[in-house]
Scaffold this motif. Sequence first.
Motif, PDB file in Angstrom:
ATOM      1  N   LEU A   1     -18.305 -15.632  -2.036  1.00  9.65           N
ATOM      2  CA  LEU A   1     -17.937 -14.333  -1.480  1.00  9.65           C
ATOM      3  C   LEU A   1     -16.618 -13.893  -2.102  1.00  9.65           C
ATOM      4  CD1 LEU A   1     -18.607 -15.447   2.174  1.00  9.65           C
ATOM      5  CD2 LEU A   1     -20.122 -13.985   0.818  1.00  9.65           C
ATOM      6  N   VAL A   2     -16.578 -12.655  -2.558  1.00 15.38           N
ATOM      7  CA  VAL A   2     -15.357 -12.114  -3.162  1.00 15.38           C
ATOM      8  C   VAL A   2     -15.037 -10.790  -2.478  1.00 15.38           C
ATOM      9  CG1 VAL A   2     -14.228 -11.305  -5.247  1.00 15.38           C
ATOM     10  CG2 VAL A   2     -15.850 -13.219  -5.372  1.00 15.38           C
ATOM     11  N   GLU A   3     -13.910 -10.771  -1.780  1.00 15.95           N
ATOM     12  CA  GLU A   3     -13.480  -9.565  -1.086  1.00 15.95           C
ATOM     13  C   GLU A   3     -12.502  -8.776  -1.948  1.00 15.95           C
ATOM     14  OE1 GLU A   3     -13.964 -12.910   2.002  1.00 15.95           O
ATOM     15  OE2 GLU A   3     -12.908 -12.655   0.096  1.00 15.95           O
ATOM     16  N   LEU A   4     -12.681  -7.481  -1.941  1.00 17.40           N
ATOM     17  CA  LEU A   4     -11.832  -6.590  -2.736  1.00 17.40           C
ATOM     18  C   LEU A   4     -11.451  -5.374  -1.913  1.00 17.40           C
ATOM     19  CD1 LEU A   4     -13.994  -6.624  -5.999  1.00 17.40           C
ATOM     20  CD2 LEU A   4     -11.834  -7.825  -5.668  1.00 17.40           C
ATOM     21  N   GLY A   5     -10.354  -4.728  -2.298  1.00 14.69           N
ATOM     22  CA  GLY A   5     -10.029  -3.426  -1.725  1.00 14.69           C
ATOM     23  C   GLY A   5      -8.822  -3.387  -0.820  1.00 14.69           C
ATOM     24  N   GLY A   6      -8.258  -4.539  -0.486  1.00 13.49           N
ATOM     25  CA  GLY A   6      -7.087  -4.528   0.370  1.00 13.49           C
ATOM     26  C   GLY A   6      -5.895  -3.855  -0.296  1.00 13.49           C
ATOM     27  N   ASP A   7      -5.028  -3.297   0.538  1.00 14.21           N
ATOM     28  CA  ASP A   7      -3.883  -2.565  -0.009  1.00 14.21           C
ATOM     29  C   ASP A   7      -2.886  -2.312   1.104  1.00 14.21           C
ATOM     30  OD1 ASP A   7      -3.859   0.212  -2.425  1.00 14.21           O
ATOM     31  OD2 ASP A   7      -2.302  -1.211  -1.815  1.00 14.21           O
ATOM     32  N   LEU A   8      -1.757  -1.726   0.712  1.00 11.83           N
ATOM     33  CA  LEU A   8      -0.767  -1.230   1.667  1.00 11.83           C
ATOM     34  C   LEU A   8      -1.108   0.224   1.941  1.00 11.83           C
ATOM     35  CD1 LEU A   8       1.956  -1.267   3.220  1.00 11.83           C
ATOM     36  CD2 LEU A   8       3.062  -0.723   1.033  1.00 11.83           C
ATOM     37  N   VAL A   9      -1.237   0.586   3.211  1.00  9.98           N
ATOM     38  CA  VAL A   9      -1.606   1.941   3.580  1.00  9.98           C
ATOM     39  C   VAL A   9      -0.781   2.370   4.779  1.00  9.98           C
ATOM     40  CG1 VAL A   9      -3.505   1.146   5.071  1.00  9.98           C
ATOM     41  CG2 VAL A   9      -3.584   3.443   4.088  1.00  9.98           C
ATOM     42  N   GLN A  10      -0.524   3.663   4.867  1.00 10.30           N
ATOM     43  CA  GLN A  10       0.247   4.178   5.985  1.00 10.30           C
ATOM     44  C   GLN A  10      -0.616   4.295   7.243  1.00 10.30           C
ATOM     45  OE1 GLN A  10       2.059   7.902   4.817  1.00 10.30           O
ATOM     46  NE2 GLN A  10       3.676   6.864   3.666  1.00 10.30           N
ATOM     47  N   PRO A  11      -0.002   4.236   8.408  1.00 10.97           N
ATOM     48  CA  PRO A  11      -0.769   4.450   9.640  1.00 10.97           C
ATOM     49  C   PRO A  11      -1.528   5.768   9.592  1.00 10.97           C
ATOM     50  CG  PRO A  11       1.411   3.614  10.151  1.00 10.97           C
ATOM     51  CD  PRO A  11       1.403   3.906   8.674  1.00 10.97           C
ATOM     52  N   GLY A  12      -2.769   5.711  10.053  1.00  6.08           N
ATOM     53  CA  GLY A  12      -3.637   6.879  10.004  1.00  6.08           C
ATOM     54  C   GLY A  12      -4.459   6.975   8.742  1.00  6.08           C
TER      55      GLY A  12
END
Length: 115
Positions: free
Chosen positions: A3-14
């Motif tokens: 399993l390879v998870e992708l797409g995580g990041d730093l994002v602002q609330p909302g």
Amino acid sequence: VQLVELGGDLVQPGGSLRLSCRVSGVSIFDVDSMGWYRQAPGKQRDLVAAVNRIGRTTYEDSVKGRFIISRDGAKNEIYLLMNSLKPEDTAVYYCNVVPFWSDSWSQGTQVTVSS
């Protein structure tokens, strides 16, 4: 299974993010259910969303109405669309079979919700 998870990041609330999970070694239609789990620092790893073989979805209460789990059988992938993100959604997100296969955990993908 791998399993390879992708797409995580730093994002602002909302904000929104879309995670993807590439599955190899087993068809996502050959297991009862696939899911997304998350683990925040100092907390246990919890299941937040799942999709079963016939496409029925379930969600943990805190993400209902904000997260959407989906899948692509041709690509053998599952996805998690996360909307209206909150700081408490900050965690490492993992995909796995439901109930999980303990030997199949991968490194996950970090989601940080912060201004």
